[in-house]
Structure formats: structure tokens, C-alpha cells
Design a protein around this motif. Sequence first.
Motif, PDB file in Angstrom:
ATOM      1  N   GLY A   1      33.954  42.053  30.437  1.00  0.00           N
ATOM      2  CA  GLY A   1      34.540  40.712  30.466  1.00  0.00           C
ATOM      3  C   GLY A   1      35.900  40.675  29.802  1.00  0.00           C
ATOM      4  O   GLY A   1      36.818  39.989  30.270  1.00  0.00           O
ATOM      5  N   VAL A   2      36.050  41.417  28.697  1.00  0.00           N
ATOM      6  CA  VAL A   2      37.350  41.510  28.025  1.00  0.00           C
ATOM      7  C   VAL A   2      38.389  42.120  28.956  1.00  0.00           C
ATOM      8  O   VAL A   2      39.526  41.635  29.059  1.00  0.00           O
ATOM      9  N   LEU A   3      38.009  43.182  29.660  1.00  0.00           N
ATOM     10  CA  LEU A   3      38.932  43.839  30.587  1.00  0.00           C
ATOM     11  C   LEU A   3      39.343  42.898  31.718  1.00  0.00           C
ATOM     12  O   LEU A   3      40.505  42.898  32.150  1.00  0.00           O
ATOM     13  N   LEU A   4      38.396  42.079  32.190  1.00  0.00           N
ATOM     14  CA  LEU A   4      38.726  41.134  33.248  1.00  0.00           C
ATOM     15  C   LEU A   4      39.733  40.100  32.756  1.00  0.00           C
ATOM     16  O   LEU A   4      40.725  39.806  33.434  1.00  0.00           O
TER      17      LEU A   4
ATOM     18  N   LEU B   1      36.478  44.618  39.591  1.00  0.00           N
ATOM     19  CA  LEU B   1      37.291  43.442  39.898  1.00  0.00           C
ATOM     20  C   LEU B   1      38.540  43.403  39.031  1.00  0.00           C
ATOM     21  O   LEU B   1      39.638  43.098  39.507  1.00  0.00           O
ATOM     22  N   ALA B   2      38.392  43.731  37.734  1.00  0.00           N
ATOM     23  CA  ALA B   2      39.534  43.753  36.821  1.00  0.00           C
ATOM     24  C   ALA B   2      40.574  44.768  37.287  1.00  0.00           C
ATOM     25  O   ALA B   2      41.779  44.502  37.273  1.00  0.00           O
ATOM     26  N   ALA B   3      40.116  45.955  37.680  1.00  0.00           N
ATOM     27  CA  ALA B   3      41.033  47.001  38.135  1.00  0.00           C
ATOM     28  C   ALA B   3      41.761  46.584  39.404  1.00  0.00           C
ATOM     29  O   ALA B   3      42.976  46.793  39.547  1.00  0.00           O
ATOM     30  N   ILE B   4      41.037  45.964  40.336  1.00  0.00           N
ATOM     31  CA  ILE B   4      41.647  45.525  41.597  1.00  0.00           C
ATOM     32  C   ILE B   4      42.725  44.476  41.331  1.00  0.00           C
ATOM     33  O   ILE B   4      43.830  44.534  41.888  1.00  0.00           O
ATOM     34  N   ILE B   5      42.407  43.516  40.471  1.00  0.00           N
ATOM     35  CA  ILE B   5      43.362  42.447  40.157  1.00  0.00           C
ATOM     36  C   ILE B   5      44.623  43.013  39.520  1.00  0.00           C
ATOM     37  O   ILE B   5      45.747  42.695  39.912  1.00  0.00           O
ATOM     38  N   TYR B   6      44.438  43.891  38.550  1.00  0.00           N
ATOM     39  CA  TYR B   6      45.575  44.445  37.798  1.00  0.00           C
ATOM     40  C   TYR B   6      46.466  45.311  38.683  1.00  0.00           C
ATOM     41  O   TYR B   6      47.698  45.161  38.692  1.00  0.00           O
ATOM     42  N   VAL B   7      45.863  46.222  39.424  1.00  0.00           N
ATOM     43  CA  VAL B   7      46.639  47.125  40.286  1.00  0.00           C
ATOM     44  C   VAL B   7      47.337  46.347  41.392  1.00  0.00           C
ATOM     45  O   VAL B   7      48.512  46.600  41.704  1.00  0.00           O
ATOM     46  N   THR B   8      46.644  45.392  41.988  1.00  0.00           N
ATOM     47  CA  THR B   8      47.247  44.593  43.054  1.00  0.00           C
ATOM     48  C   THR B   8      48.458  43.820  42.560  1.00  0.00           C
ATOM     49  O   THR B   8      49.511  43.787  43.218  1.00  0.00           O
TER      50      THR B   8
ATOM     51  N   ALA C   1      41.791  40.460  30.281  1.00  0.00           N
ATOM     52  CA  ALA C   1      43.049  41.150  30.019  1.00  0.00           C
ATOM     53  C   ALA C   1      43.834  41.357  31.301  1.00  0.00           C
ATOM     54  O   ALA C   1      45.057  41.155  31.349  1.00  0.00           O
ATOM     55  N   SER C   2      43.148  41.765  32.362  1.00  0.00           N
ATOM     56  CA  SER C   2      43.831  41.980  33.637  1.00  0.00           C
ATOM     57  C   SER C   2      44.357  40.673  34.212  1.00  0.00           C
ATOM     58  O   SER C   2      45.437  40.639  34.813  1.00  0.00           O
ATOM     59  N   LEU C   3      43.610  39.592  34.018  1.00  0.00           N
ATOM     60  CA  LEU C   3      44.068  38.287  34.496  1.00  0.00           C
ATOM     61  C   LEU C   3      45.342  37.859  33.771  1.00  0.00           C
ATOM     62  O   LEU C   3      46.315  37.423  34.396  1.00  0.00           O
ATOM     63  N   ASP C   4      45.338  37.979  32.444  1.00  0.00           N
ATOM     64  CA  ASP C   4      46.512  37.595  31.670  1.00  0.00           C
ATOM     65  C   ASP C   4      47.727  38.424  32.068  1.00  0.00           C
ATOM     66  O   ASP C   4      48.833  37.897  32.234  1.00  0.00           O
ATOM     67  N   ALA C   5      47.517  39.737  32.197  1.00  0.00           N
ATOM     68  CA  ALA C   5      48.621  40.615  32.573  1.00  0.00           C
ATOM     69  C   ALA C   5      49.139  40.264  33.968  1.00  0.00           C
ATOM     70  O   ALA C   5      50.356  40.245  34.207  1.00  0.00           O
ATOM     71  N   SER C   6      48.233  39.977  34.877  1.00  0.00           N
ATOM     72  CA  SER C   6      48.637  39.631  36.246  1.00  0.00           C
ATOM     73  C   SER C   6      49.398  38.316  36.278  1.00  0.00           C
ATOM     74  O   SER C   6      50.411  38.186  36.980  1.00  0.00           O
ATOM     75  N   PHE C   7      48.934  37.334  35.515  1.00  0.00           N
ATOM     76  CA  PHE C   7      49.646  36.057  35.448  1.00  0.00           C
ATOM     77  C   PHE C   7      51.056  36.253  34.912  1.00  0.00           C
ATOM     78  O   PHE C   7      52.020  35.643  35.402  1.00  0.00           O
ATOM     79  N   ASN C   8      51.194  37.117  33.909  1.00  0.00           N
ATOM     80  CA  ASN C   8      52.523  37.383  33.351  1.00  0.00           C
ATOM     81  C   ASN C   8      53.426  38.075  34.361  1.00  0.00           C
ATOM     82  O   ASN C   8      54.624  37.795  34.437  1.00  0.00           O
ATOM     83  N   MET C   9      52.861  38.999  35.133  1.00  0.00           N
ATOM     84  CA  MET C   9      53.656  39.683  36.152  1.00  0.00           C
ATOM     85  C   MET C   9      54.190  38.713  37.200  1.00  0.00           C
ATOM     86  O   MET C   9      55.326  38.838  37.665  1.00  0.00           O
TER      87      MET C   9
ATOM     88  N   PHE D   1      24.411  45.119  46.982  1.00  0.00           N
ATOM     89  CA  PHE D   1      25.308  44.533  45.995  1.00  0.00           C
ATOM     90  C   PHE D   1      24.542  44.010  44.786  1.00  0.00           C
ATOM     91  O   PHE D   1      24.996  44.132  43.651  1.00  0.00           O
ATOM     92  N   ARG D   2      23.367  43.470  45.037  1.00  0.00           N
ATOM     93  CA  ARG D   2      22.589  42.897  43.938  1.00  0.00           C
ATOM     94  C   ARG D   2      22.099  43.957  42.957  1.00  0.00           C
ATOM     95  O   ARG D   2      21.735  43.644  41.824  1.00  0.00           O
ATOM     96  N   ASP D   3      22.055  45.207  43.401  1.00  0.00           N
ATOM     97  CA  ASP D   3      21.549  46.266  42.532  1.00  0.00           C
ATOM     98  C   ASP D   3      22.643  46.933  41.699  1.00  0.00           C
ATOM     99  O   ASP D   3      22.338  47.732  40.822  1.00  0.00           O
ATOM    100  N   VAL D   4      23.900  46.594  41.981  1.00  0.00           N
ATOM    101  CA  VAL D   4      24.998  47.177  41.203  1.00  0.00           C
ATOM    102  C   VAL D   4      25.067  46.469  39.859  1.00  0.00           C
ATOM    103  O   VAL D   4      25.073  45.237  39.794  1.00  0.00           O
ATOM    104  N   PRO D   5      25.102  47.206  38.744  1.00  0.00           N
ATOM    105  CA  PRO D   5      25.166  46.565  37.422  1.00  0.00           C
ATOM    106  C   PRO D   5      26.357  45.623  37.312  1.00  0.00           C
ATOM    107  O   PRO D   5      27.452  45.931  37.808  1.00  0.00           O
ATOM    108  N   VAL D   6      26.149  44.493  36.661  1.00  0.00           N
ATOM    109  CA  VAL D   6      27.201  43.497  36.523  1.00  0.00           C
ATOM    110  C   VAL D   6      28.464  44.066  35.883  1.00  0.00           C
ATOM    111  O   VAL D   6      29.575  43.820  36.363  1.00  0.00           O
ATOM    112  N   PRO D   7      28.380  44.850  34.789  1.00  0.00           N
ATOM    113  CA  PRO D   7      29.604  45.396  34.192  1.00  0.00           C
ATOM    114  C   PRO D   7      30.436  46.217  35.172  1.00  0.00           C
ATOM    115  O   PRO D   7      31.672  46.179  35.133  1.00  0.00           O
ATOM    116  N   VAL D   8      29.772  46.959  36.055  1.00  0.00           N
ATOM    117  CA  VAL D   8      30.496  47.763  37.043  1.00  0.00           C
ATOM    118  C   VAL D   8      31.277  46.862  37.990  1.00  0.00           C
ATOM    119  O   VAL D   8      32.444  47.124  38.311  1.00  0.00           O
TER     120      VAL D   8
END
Length: 328
Positions: free
Chosen positions: A283-286, A27-34, A288-296, A15-22
Motif C-alpha cells: 500500500g505504501v508503494l502504491l 499496479l504501483a509499478a504500472i502506474i509509476y512506469v507509465t 508513493a507511485s501515485l504521488d510521484a506520478s501526480f508530480n510528473m 485473479f481471485r487467487d493472486v495475493p492482494v500485495p502482489v
Amino acid sequence: MSIDILPAGRARRGFRDVPVPVVVIALAAIIYVTAAVITGQTNQISFAGLTGLLQRTVALGLVGLGQTFAILVGSIDLSVAALISTVAVLASYLMQGDPGMIVPAIAACLALALCVGAINGGLVAYWGINPLIATLSTGLILQGVLSAGFTYLGGRVAPEYQALAYQGLFGVPLPVLLLAVLALVAWFVLAKTRFGAHLYAVGGNPDGAKLAGLRVERFVLAAHIIASLGACVAGLYLAARLQSGTPWIGRDGIYDLESIAIVVIGGTALSGGKGGVIGTIAGVLLFASLDASFNMFGVDAFLKQVLRGAIVIAAVAVYAVRNKGHVA
């Protein structure tokens, strides 16, 4: 008993070797789709839904791109929110609905941003003032001038100028394209040019950069000018979106503190020298997904801020633990 032998030059990846942006984008995609699935709003998982999602965070992304440069050199800019408001009001006042004034208004706003960035950079680089104090003071001055003068000045942008916020190309809104193009330019500057390499050197080790013959002060100055230009573009976009400038556009910490948050969440170190534009867009995508999820879910506006803050803390904490024991 078996011995696991790895080929030379290869190591276990975790996990530590996965780039932070990835990690952030996943995480953004999981939050939004869920959120879309749970609330039954699966129509949000579409091209139109995703472009609309991005369009709502264009201004924050534009500010974040500029903020990335400031943070990479170990500085920070807290004047961006006030500059956004000032630019939006100045642009609408100068245009007065006249298409012939679009170019002069944009030129005036860019000139203002250059001056503000030069002042911020000069105070930090040449006067040695702490960037928090220097940029906060500049922001307060802009707010004071705005409240004393521009608040009572009427104005509206030209109808043709509103195309920047409401038109599209091949089904993609122009603001999203603008953010994508500027993000690509910023990435190229940081990743492929000598100037970008020197910015990383200055942020990572200022003393070493000086010994290498770099004019550290000049790079700090340039980074602050770029940060102000990012805020200027955001203000110009918001003026087109709102059809006029208002003094409160950049207030309430939406653009100064949140722009810092998206940069840091994307993996850019506050100490400088590490990170980049890809992380900022993540970070912008995260956000954005949070705001959209809160609105949903119909979350209350005040609770949104609490949850946002908690998530930012959690994300930064995970990032710190993830890198514990690693050399940056």
C-alpha cells in the motif's frame, strides 16, 4: 467434447487467487512506469529514482506498520497524527541542538508513546470504548496540549541526529533502511511468533480466542502500544528531516487516515484477523507511485487529494468484488 481433468489437490487459479500485495505492487509499478514514460521522465526509473521515491513515504510506512497491528486485532488508531507532531516537537525541544541529549530525547519520546498506547489500549480493551472514539479523543487531547504549550517552545535537533534523514549506507538512504528493517521485524513477529498468531486469533474471532484461554484484552493493549511506537518512530524521523519539530507535521489527515488506507488497500481486513505487513508495504508503494506520478504530470495539490480518494475507493471496491463469495 473434451473433459478438462485437473490432478487431485490442484484447482484452477484466477485473479481471485493472486495475493492482494502482489496485485497492489504490480499496479504501483504500472502506474509509476507509465507516468515516467508518458512524461518523458524515464530517468525516474533508476535506482536513485526509486530510492528517492521510497524515502518520501518512509514516515507513512512507519505509521502504517504500527497501524497494521491495531487493525489486525479489530481496532484502529486515530491518534497517530497528533502523536507524530508531539514527538517531533518534544524531541527538538529536549535536544536544543546538543548531541548529548539525543538519547534522552529519544527515550522521552518512546516513553510518551508507551503511555499514549497504553491509554488507547486500556480505553478500548478494558473500558470497552469504541476505538474510533477512544483514539480520536486521545489525539484531540494531544493536539490541545501541543497547541497550548509546545507551540511556543523553540528547539532544534542536533546536527548529528539529522544523519537519520540525510545519510545513507551503500547508496541506500538510512530512512529506507530503517523502514525495511522495521518491516522485516514486524513481519517476523506476525508470521513466526506465537504472539503474532494470537493477534490474528484475537482479531479473527475474539470470542473463540477467549474460549481458547487467550487474554484478549492484553493483545489489544499490546497492539495499540505498537501502533503508538510506530507513530513515535515516524515523528522522530520527521524531526530529523525537518531539523526541528513543528505542531502541524501530523495534521490534515495525512498520517492517521492515509495509514489506515494503505493497510486496507494492502489486504488487511478492517474487521481484523486477516492481512499483514507485506500488504501494508504494498500500500505504501502504491501511494508513493501515485504521488510521484501526480508530480510528473504536474497535478494540482487539491486535485491530488480528490484522485487519491477516488483511487482508494476503487481499490477497496475491487478488493471487495474480488473476494465476493470467498470465505476469508
